[in-house]
Motif scaffolding. Structure first.
Motif, PDB file in Angstrom:
ATOM      1  N   GLY A   1      -2.577   5.455  -0.560  1.00 35.44           N
ATOM      2  CA  GLY A   1      -3.753   4.651  -0.261  1.00 35.44           C
ATOM      3  C   GLY A   1      -3.971   3.559  -1.289  1.00 35.44           C
TER       4      GLY A   1
ATOM      5  N   LEU B   1     -12.637 -11.788  -7.528  1.00 38.08           N
ATOM      6  CA  LEU B   1     -13.434 -12.653  -6.653  1.00 38.08           C
ATOM      7  C   LEU B   1     -14.769 -13.006  -7.299  1.00 38.08           C
ATOM      8  CD1 LEU B   1     -12.683 -10.969  -3.252  1.00 38.08           C
ATOM      9  CD2 LEU B   1     -12.083 -13.305  -3.918  1.00 38.08           C
TER      10      LEU B   1
ATOM     11  N   MET C   1     -10.278   2.624   2.909  1.00 39.49           N
ATOM     12  CA  MET C   1      -9.562   2.198   1.696  1.00 39.49           C
ATOM     13  C   MET C   1      -8.622   1.037   2.012  1.00 39.49           C
ATOM     14  SD  MET C   1      -9.150   2.859  -1.533  1.00 39.49           S
ATOM     15  CE  MET C   1      -8.055   2.188  -2.750  1.00 39.49           C
ATOM     16  N   GLN C   2      -7.821   1.271   3.065  1.00 37.69           N
ATOM     17  CA  GLN C   2      -6.868   0.233   3.420  1.00 37.69           C
ATOM     18  C   GLN C   2      -7.577  -1.059   3.807  1.00 37.69           C
ATOM     19  OE1 GLN C   2      -4.435   1.123   6.749  1.00 37.69           O
ATOM     20  NE2 GLN C   2      -3.186  -0.706   6.569  1.00 37.69           N
TER      21      GLN C   2
ATOM     22  N   TYR D   1      -3.166   0.356  -3.725  1.00 37.87           N
ATOM     23  CA  TYR D   1      -2.322  -0.831  -3.687  1.00 37.87           C
ATOM     24  C   TYR D   1      -1.587  -0.961  -5.014  1.00 37.87           C
ATOM     25  CZ  TYR D   1      -3.461  -2.736   0.795  1.00 37.87           C
ATOM     26  OH  TYR D   1      -3.529  -2.923   2.142  1.00 37.87           O
TER      27      TYR D   1
ATOM     28  N   ALA E   1      -9.226  -1.596  -5.452  1.00 33.95           N
ATOM     29  CA  ALA E   1     -10.020  -2.571  -4.704  1.00 33.95           C
ATOM     30  C   ALA E   1     -11.115  -3.169  -5.572  1.00 33.95           C
ATOM     31  CB  ALA E   1     -10.616  -1.907  -3.470  1.00 33.95           C
TER      32      ALA E   1
ATOM     33  N   ARG F   1       0.839  -1.203   0.000  1.00 39.69           N
ATOM     34  CA  ARG F   1       0.000   0.000   0.000  1.00 39.69           C
ATOM     35  C   ARG F   1       0.873   1.252   0.000  1.00 39.69           C
ATOM     36  NH1 ARG F   1      -2.459   3.512   3.665  1.00 39.69           N
ATOM     37  NH2 ARG F   1      -1.214   2.554   5.297  1.00 39.69           N
TER      38      ARG F   1
ATOM     39  N   TRP G   1       2.943  -5.012   4.497  1.00 39.40           N
ATOM     40  CA  TRP G   1       2.627  -5.704   5.742  1.00 39.40           C
ATOM     41  C   TRP G   1       3.525  -5.218   6.878  1.00 39.40           C
ATOM     42  CZ3 TRP G   1      -1.681  -8.649   5.164  1.00 39.40           C
ATOM     43  CH2 TRP G   1      -2.012  -9.001   3.845  1.00 39.40           C
TER      44      TRP G   1
ATOM     45  N   VAL H   1     -10.518  -2.176   3.054  1.00 35.17           N
ATOM     46  CA  VAL H   1     -11.159  -2.854   1.934  1.00 35.17           C
ATOM     47  C   VAL H   1     -10.139  -3.734   1.211  1.00 35.17           C
ATOM     48  CG1 VAL H   1     -12.219  -2.538  -0.327  1.00 35.17           C
ATOM     49  CG2 VAL H   1     -12.935  -1.114   1.604  1.00 35.17           C
ATOM     50  N   ALA H   2      -8.989  -3.123   0.887  1.00 38.13           N
ATOM     51  CA  ALA H   2      -7.998  -3.850   0.098  1.00 38.13           C
ATOM     52  C   ALA H   2      -7.378  -5.002   0.887  1.00 38.13           C
ATOM     53  CB  ALA H   2      -6.917  -2.897  -0.379  1.00 38.13           C
ATOM     54  N   VAL H   3      -7.121  -4.773   2.164  1.00 39.89           N
ATOM     55  CA  VAL H   3      -6.548  -5.846   2.971  1.00 39.89           C
ATOM     56  C   VAL H   3      -7.532  -7.008   3.072  1.00 39.89           C
ATOM     57  CG1 VAL H   3      -5.838  -6.489   5.309  1.00 39.89           C
ATOM     58  CG2 VAL H   3      -4.968  -4.401   4.284  1.00 39.89           C
TER      59      VAL H   3
ATOM     60  N   ALA I   1      -9.913  -6.084  -7.481  1.00 38.62           N
ATOM     61  CA  ALA I   1      -9.762  -7.278  -6.643  1.00 38.62           C
ATOM     62  C   ALA I   1     -11.116  -7.960  -6.504  1.00 38.62           C
ATOM     63  CB  ALA I   1      -9.195  -6.902  -5.283  1.00 38.62           C
ATOM     64  N   GLU I   2     -12.131  -7.108  -6.324  1.00 39.20           N
ATOM     65  CA  GLU I   2     -13.482  -7.662  -6.201  1.00 39.20           C
ATOM     66  C   GLU I   2     -13.914  -8.325  -7.504  1.00 39.20           C
ATOM     67  OE1 GLU I   2     -15.693  -4.326  -4.729  1.00 39.20           O
ATOM     68  OE2 GLU I   2     -14.541  -4.387  -2.869  1.00 39.20           O
TER      69      GLU I   2
ATOM     70  N   ALA J   1      -9.725  -7.758   0.858  1.00 44.27           N
ATOM     71  CA  ALA J   1      -9.726  -8.433  -0.437  1.00 44.27           C
ATOM     72  C   ALA J   1      -8.542  -9.392  -0.533  1.00 44.27           C
ATOM     73  CB  ALA J   1      -9.667  -7.395  -1.559  1.00 44.27           C
ATOM     74  N   GLU J   2      -7.383  -8.932  -0.052  1.00 44.07           N
ATOM     75  CA  GLU J   2      -6.174  -9.759  -0.081  1.00 44.07           C
ATOM     76  C   GLU J   2      -6.416 -11.066   0.681  1.00 44.07           C
ATOM     77  OE1 GLU J   2      -2.497 -10.553  -1.324  1.00 44.07           O
ATOM     78  OE2 GLU J   2      -3.558  -8.701  -1.765  1.00 44.07           O
ATOM     79  N   LEU J   3      -6.967 -10.913   1.889  1.00 45.31           N
ATOM     80  CA  LEU J   3      -7.201 -12.104   2.711  1.00 45.31           C
ATOM     81  C   LEU J   3      -8.287 -12.989   2.106  1.00 45.31           C
ATOM     82  CD1 LEU J   3      -6.932 -10.551   6.268  1.00 45.31           C
ATOM     83  CD2 LEU J   3      -5.262 -11.990   5.091  1.00 45.31           C
ATOM     84  N   THR J   4      -9.209 -12.355   1.406  1.00 39.29           N
ATOM     85  CA  THR J   4     -10.291 -13.117   0.810  1.00 39.29           C
ATOM     86  C   THR J   4      -9.768 -14.101  -0.234  1.00 39.29           C
ATOM     87  OG1 THR J   4     -11.654 -11.183   1.170  1.00 39.29           O
ATOM     88  CG2 THR J   4     -12.575 -12.868  -0.221  1.00 39.29           C
ATOM     89  N   PHE J   5      -8.607 -13.780  -0.815  1.00 36.76           N
ATOM     90  CA  PHE J   5      -8.035 -14.705  -1.786  1.00 36.76           C
ATOM     91  C   PHE J   5      -7.477 -15.965  -1.115  1.00 36.76           C
ATOM     92  CE2 PHE J   5      -7.900 -10.733  -4.262  1.00 36.76           C
ATOM     93  CZ  PHE J   5      -8.689 -11.170  -5.313  1.00 36.76           C
TER      94      PHE J   5
END
Lengths: 95, 382
Positions: free
Chosen positions: A40, A63, B1-2, A42, A56, A8, A22, B4-6, A59-60, B8-12
């Motif tokens: 903000g 999914l 924002m953060q 990624y 984001a 990020r 991380w 949401v993306a985190v 990413a969705e 999403a990352e874990l959702t994978f």
């Protein structure tokens, strides 16, 4: 060195972004990425260069694709008799 | 924002979706009505994801997922390492990625040369090598290996006005041509390719369309989270089953058909493809990337008289002759087929390139338990 890691963006100074991976922060070059990047966002990082901004919503989108995969062709994937045959064989076919 | 993306990352890594995808994959393989079906991925990151998340245990019987020439360190050929070693031994400062340090050429690795007193630096990336060159007055050669993703970084650095004492020894390689070689290998069992999401982020998935047309074989672009790998394999088996060869993109959050055009432009402005050897694969037409004439001033091969002949006086150690890295990268052998694996050849004392790199099949297999194929264990347990 081939590993691409998403992180990020914390701040941007010209073509250099400070990116949080991380909890570990690194300076990443923005020369190669073809979209505008803001704090903000990624980014997919590769050997010190961002190669892609990952919004984001995209990413969705991935999914959603996977869920689509799970739903798709539920009926015609396998005929019912093959399914029951598999179940009778313990759900697994030997080699 | 953060958040949401985190999320999403874990959702994978969502276990419920993973189980569902795994079950669907099993159904698809069964529905194929024969086994085994063999597919190849060409990326060390895929092998890492498979090993790290224990995915081989989730693969159905009848599906063999093998790793091809997807480890950039591993496919760097012996003469290329020799050039870097000879440069370093001649007193030139050589900087390179950490995993290149222990890859042996004819006799020595850059690490061996460093132990003998040569100036060898490990850098995280090309920017760091450029920064080093700015700091000091002596020549700095960046020994550049890696596929198109890494080559783009090298290109960007060369286009960003590097200091005159900086130069590049390019061992960069380009993935699409080697897929042609593997597909045409006599006795090749591969029925489809899982293509690397990162490389495709640069090239776009359109680059695989001619391959699919020529070889009548599907290519699926996949990412590196557990769900990405499972979904990619599911699409690949579905494509094989359909009998209609096509390219499928299961990594839309990073990959488009066109790819990263800016990156491609930088890449081809700096590099030109030439034929050359890959370790274990032999000659690959258009598989190697060399600096264009415009960048001759930054081309270490033109700048320095690299004489590797002094290295030829040595005979390679006997163990090296037993190393099966070549067959492993061609998908013909598994690490456990090699008599050196885990015995004479370990992470601490690697014999072949596949044991050196964190992206090498042997290193990954040994790191994650010697033989990550857990299906036999699961079968006994069930």
């Amino acid at each position: 060195m081939c590993l691409g890691v998403p992180g990020r963006v914390v701040s941007i100074d010209g073509l250099v972004a400070r990116v949080d991976f991380w909890g570990v922060q690194k300076d990443i070059r923005l020369d190669v990425v073809d979209q505008s990047v803001s704090p903000g966002d990624y980014v997919l990082n590769h050997v010190g260069y961002a190669i892609r901004r990952i919004p984001a919503e995209e990413a969705e989108q991935t999914l959603a694709l996977y869920d689509e995969l799970l739903r798709a062709e539920d009926q015609d994937l396998m005929s019912a008799d093959v399914k029951s045959e598999l179940e009778a064989a313990g759900g697994r076919r030997g080699r | 924002m953060q958040e949401v993306a985190v999320d999403a990352e874990l959702t994978f890594r969502d276990p419920a979706r993973a189980r569902a995808l795994s079950a669907r994959l099993e159904e698809e393989v069964h529905a194929l009505g024969r086994d085994p079906v063999t597919v190849m991925h060409v990326c060390g990151s895929h092998e890492q994801a498979i090993a790290r998340f224990g995915l081989r245990a989730a693969f159905p019987e009848g599906l063999d997922v093998i790793m091809g020439p997807g480890c950039p360190v591993c496919v760097t050929d012996v003469p290329e390492v020799d050039e870097a070693v000879a440069l370093a031994r001649s007193g030139i400062r050589v900087s390179t990625y950490g995993d290149m340090l222990r890859v042996r050429g004819t006799v020595q690795s850059l690490g061996d040369a460093r132990a003998d007193g040569a100036k060898v630096d490990v850098v995280y990336g090309v920017s760091q090598a450029v920064a080093l060159a700015r700091e000091i007055r002596e020549p700095v050669v960046f020994f550049a290996s890696g596929f198109e993703t890494t080559a783009v970084a090298t290109a960007a650095a060369l286009l960003d006005d590097p200091p005159a004492n900086f130069s590049v020894l390019s061992a960069h390689k380009y993935i699409p041509p080697v897929m042609e070689i593997v597909a045409e290998m006599p006795g090749a069992k591969v029925e489809g390719f899982l293509a690397a999401g990162h490389a495709a982020t640069i090239t776009g998935y359109g680059v695989f369309e001619p391959f699919v047309e020529r070889h009548r074989m599907p290519v699926v672009v996949a990412g590196f989270e557990p769900l990405d790998v499972l979904a990619g394999l599911l699409e690949l088996v579905r494509a094989i089953r359909s009998g209609v060869p096509k390219v499928v993109n299961t990594y839309p959050r990073c990959v488009t058909r066109e790819g990263n055009r800016r990156a491609q432009e930088l890449l081809w402005r700096v590099f030109r493809p030439i034929g050359g050897r890959w370790r274990g694969i032999a000659h690959v037409p258009n598989g190697n990337l060399r600096l264009r004439d415009d960048f001759a001033d930054f081309d270490a091969r033109r700048r320095f008289d690299i004489d590797v002949s002094s290295l030829w006086d040595y005979a390679p150690p006997k163990l090296v002759q037993k190393c099966q890295c070549g067959d492993i990268m061609a998908g013909i052998a598994s690490p456990t087929d090699c008599e050196l694996f885990g015995k004479e050849c370990t992470s601490d004392a690697p014999v072949g390139a596949c044991m050196v790199s964190s992206e090498g099949t042997c290193k990954i297999w040994l790191t994650y338990g010697g033989h990550p194929d857990l299906r036999n264990i699961r079968r006994r347990a069930s």
